[in-house]
Design an enzyme around this catalytic site. Structure first.
Site, PDB file in Angstrom:
ATOM      1  CB  ILE A 246      -0.932   0.032   1.226  1.00  0.00           C
ATOM      2  CG1 ILE A 246      -1.731  -1.282   1.326  1.00  0.00           C
ATOM      3  CG2 ILE A 246      -1.872   1.226   1.168  1.00  0.00           C
ATOM      4  CD1 ILE A 246      -2.602  -1.388   2.565  1.00  0.00           C
TER       5      ILE A 246
ATOM      6  CB  ILE B 115      -7.508   6.699   2.718  1.00  0.00           C
ATOM      7  CG1 ILE B 115      -8.732   7.612   2.796  1.00  0.00           C
ATOM      8  CG2 ILE B 115      -7.901   5.379   2.048  1.00  0.00           C
ATOM      9  CD1 ILE B 115      -9.289   8.014   1.441  1.00  0.00           C
TER      10      ILE B 115
ATOM     11  CB  SER C  87     -10.819  11.642  -6.018  1.00  0.00           C
ATOM     12  OG  SER C  87     -11.600  12.741  -5.593  1.00  0.00           O
TER      13      SER C  87
ATOM     14  CE1 TYR D 161      -6.139  14.820  -5.634  1.00  0.00           C
ATOM     15  CE2 TYR D 161      -8.459  15.285  -6.082  1.00  0.00           C
ATOM     16  CZ  TYR D 161      -7.478  14.531  -5.460  1.00  0.00           C
ATOM     17  OH  TYR D 161      -7.842  13.467  -4.660  1.00  0.00           O
TER      18      TYR D 161
END
Length: 281
Positions: free
Chosen positions: A9, A16, A141, A154
Site C-alpha cells: 500500500i 486512508i 476520487s 488534481y
C-alpha cells in the site's frame, strides 16, 4: 518467504492509507506499508500496536515519483516474502488553484504524483501480480469523475487515472489480474491539513477569481464538516482486497455514489456543469 498473501500500500503515513494498512493486516494480509518518508511512520506503528497487528505490518520507503525507489522496494518485498498479491495505489497530493494563476510546474507536479506515480508503481508491480493472479486497487476520487472548480490539475490527474485503469482492466483480466478503482468523497484526514493553505493569502492573490474562490472555499469547508473518517473510506478498499471478484468502480459512501452518478448518467455534460457552477456563485 511466506505463503500468506502480501499487499503493498502506498501513502500510508496518515489518512486512508494508514486506515487501509490496519484493515488489511486485521484481515490477515502481510501488509507492506510504504511512504516517502519513513520517519513519519509513528502514527501508523502506534495504530498497529493498538490493533494488535504490528507483526503483520512492515514499513518500507517508496516514493512514487522515483522509479528507482519503486524498483528497490518491490525487489525487497519479493526477496523477503516471495510474492505480491495486491497493490493499493493510495499515495496522492492535492493542488488547489486555477490555471491562469498556477504555474505549469504546479500542474506537472500534480500529474507526477497523482497520475504518473500510479502508472509507474502499477507497471513495476504487474509482473508479480500476474504471477500471483492478484489485483490492483487504486484510490482515485469523486474528483476523477466530476471535475471540480479550483481543482483543475488534481481532477485532471484523477480523470487520467480513471481512464488508465478502465483501459487496463480488461487487458489485465486476460492474465488473471483484477483492477478496481475506489472513489472517496470528502475524508477527514491529513490530506487536507497537509495542503497548508493560507486562505487569506490565496484570496488576496486571486484577483478577478476571488469571489469564486471564496465561494468554493466556503462550500468545501462545509463538505469536509460532514466528511467520512479514514476508516470508513478505507473499508471498501478492504472489501475489494478480499472479494472473490471485486467491481471495477466502487464509491466509499452513498453520498459519493449519488455524486458521481451525476456524471455517469449525464450524456451531454449539462448536469455536471449546472452542479459545479453553483459552487462558485
Amino acid at each position: 518467504m511466506t505463503s500468506e498473501k502480501t499487499v503493498l500500500i502506498t501513502g500510508t503515513s496518515s489518512g486512508i492509507g494508514l486506515a487501509a494498512t490496519i484493515g488489511a493486516a486485521r484481515a490477515g494480509w502481510t501488509t507492506i506499508a510504504t511512504m516517502r518518508d519513513t520517519g513519519k511512520a509513528e502514527a501508523l506503528l502506534e495504530a498497529a500496536a493498538e490493533n494488535d497487528v504490528a507483526d503483520r505490518i512492515q514499513v518500507k520507503r517508496l516514493d512514487v515519483v522515483d522509479p528507482d525507489s519503486i524498483s528497490a522496494c518491490l525487489e525487497e518485498v519479493i526477496a523477503e516474502h516471495g510474492r505480491l498479491d495486491a497493490l493499493v495505489n493510495n499515495a496522492g497530493a492535492a493542488q488547489v488553484g486555477t490555471i491562469e494563476q498556477s504555474s505549469l510546474d504546479d500542474v506537472r507536479a500534480a500529474m507526477e504524483v497523482n497520475f504518473f506515480g500510479v502508472v509507474a508503481t502499477t507497471r513495476a508491480a504487474l509482473p508479480h501480480l500476474r504471477a500471483a493472479q492478484g489485483r490492483v486497487i487504486t484510490v482515485t476520487s469523486v474528483g476523477g469523475v466530476v471535475g471540480q472548480p479550483f481543482n483543475e490539475a488534481y481532477c485532471a490527474a484523477k480523470f487520467a487515472v480513471e481512464g488508465f485503469m478502465e483501459s487496463l482492466a480488461p487487458v489485465a483480466a486476460t492474465v488473471g489480474v483484477d483492477v478496481t478503482v475506489v472513489e472517496p468523497g470528502a475524508v477527514a484526514s491529513e490530506f487536507v491539513a497537509n495542503l497548508g493553505l493560507d486562505v487569506p493569502a490565496l484570496l488576496a492573490a486571486a484577483g478577478p477569481y476571488a469571489p469564486a474562490l471564496e465561494a468554493y472555499i466556503a462550500r468545501t469547508r462545509q463538505s469536509f464538516g460532514n466528511a467520512q473518517t479514514p476508516a470508513e473510506a478505507a473499508a471498501p478498499i478492504i472489501d475489494a482486497l478480499t472479494a472473490d471478484r471485486p467491481a471495477f468502480r466502487i464509491q466509499t459512501s452513498q453520498w459519493a455514489r449519488d455524486f458521481v452518478a451525476t456524471t455517469l448518467a449525464d450524456l451531454d455534460g449539462s448536469a455536471v456543469q449546472d452542479l459545479t457552477r453553483a459552487w462558485v456563485r
